[in-house]
Design an enzyme around this catalytic site. Structure first.
Site: not given
Ligand code: KIV
Length: 259
Positions: A45, A112, A178
Site C-alpha cells: 500500500s 506476506k 480483507e
Molecule cells: O499493503 C497493505 O498495506 C496490506 C494491508 C492493508 C493488509 O496488504
C-alpha cells in the site's frame, strides 16, 4: 529450520488476545508502532498511500526493501512482516529468490503473499525453506480489478474457506482477511488454527490491521472500513499556514532560532 520466537508468539495469541497490526513505511512511524503493535507490515500500500500510484502493482521490490530497511531500524518488539509486491512470487523459484533477498536485506521476520487461489504451493515451499509466511485472501488488490466485498455469495464463501484452509495447510503462520463478509470471516476464524487478521472483515477476526496513513488521516483514502482516528492532513495544513504567516511577516526566525 526453527520457527522464530516472534512467529510462535503470534500463533499462540489466537483466541487469547486480539492482535494489533498496522503498516509502516518509515522509521519515525515504526518507532511509535513498535510500542503498541503485535505486527508491523511494510505493505505494498506504500504505492498508493505514499507514492500516489494508481494501484499497488507498480511498486518495485527494491523500493519496498528501502522502506523496510528504514522501518526495521526502530523495530525491537513487534513482529516485522514484508509484503511481497506484485510479480515477485509467480513461481517457487522466483518467490524463494526474492524472499531470501528480502530477508537478507531487511531482517524481517516473515513475508506476506496475496492469494490468487492457486499459489498455495509457493507458500508451502517458502515455509519448507524456513521463511515464515502470512497469507492474504478476500479482496486482494494485486489480483482483483475492482473493489467489492468478498464472500457474500455462497460459492464465493466456499472458495474463501477453502483458500484459508489451504493456506493454513501450506504452513502460513497467520492470514489477512480483507473485506470479507462477517459471517465468512467468523467461519474461517473458527475453522483454522492460525490467527486471522481482519481489514474490513468485522471484529470477528483474531486481530485487526489498517493502513496507518488512513488511520491518521494522511492518505486521502477513507473507505467504510477505515476509522479515521486523527485528521493529520488538517493539523499539518494549519501548521504550514502558521509557518507561512511567520515567514511573510518576518517573525521567523526570531532570536531563539538564530546563532
Ligand atoms: O499493503 C497493505 O498495506 C496490506 C494491508 C492493508 C493488509 O496488504
Amino acid at each position: 529450520m526453527k520457527v522464530s520466537k516472534k512467529i510462535l508468539k503470534i500463533k499462540k495469541l489466537k483466541s487469547k488476545k486480539k492482535l494489533v497490526c498496522l503498516t509502516a513505511y518509515s522509521k519515525p512511524i515504526s518507532k511509535i508502532l513498535d510500542r503498541y503493535c503485535d505486527i508491523i507490515l511494510v505493505g505494498d500500500s506504500v504505492a498508493t498511500a505514499f507514492y500516489g500510484m494508481k494501484n499497488t502493482k507498480s511498486i518495485s521490490l527494491d523500493t519496498m526493501i528501502n522502506h523496510a530497511m528504514a522501518v526495521k531500524k526502530a523495530i525491537h518488539e513487534s513482529t516485522f512482516v514484508f509484503d511481497m509486491p506484485f510479480n515477485t512470487y509467480r513461481n517457487i523459484k522466483e518467490a524463494k529468490k526474492n524472499a531470501k533477498k528480502i530477508l537478507k536485506r531487511t531482517h524481517c521476520d516473515a513475508v506476506k503473499l496475496e492469494s490468487n487461489g492457486k499459489n498455495f504451493v509457493v507458500i508451502k515451499n517458502l515455509v519448507k525453506s524456513g521463511i515464515p509466511v502470512m497469507g492474504h485472501i478476500g479482496y486482494t488488490p494485486q489480483y482483483k480489478k475492482t473493489f467489492k466485498p468478498q464472500g457474500l455469495k455462497k460459492n464465493e464463501a466456499r472458495k474463501l474457506i477453502y483458500e484459508a484452509e489451504q493456506i493454513e495447510k501450506a504452513g502460513a503462520f497467520s492470514i489477512v482477511l480483507e473485506c470479507i463478509s462477517p459471517k465468512v470471516a467468523k467461519k474461517i476464524t473458527e475453522k483454522i488454527k492460525i490467527p486471522t487478521i481482519g481489514i474490513g472483515s468485522s471484529n470477528l477476526c483474531d486481530g485487526q490491521i489498517l493502513v496507518t496513513d488512513d488511520l491518521i488521516g494522511l492518505s486521502g483514502f477513507y473507505p467504510k472500513f477505515v476509522k479515521k482516528y486523527l485528521d493529520l492532513e488538517k493539523i499539518i495544513e494549519k501548521t504550514i499556514k502558521r509557518f507561512k504567516e511567520d515567514v511573510r511577516k518576518g517573525k521567523f526566525p526570531n532570536k531563539t532560532n538564530t546563532y
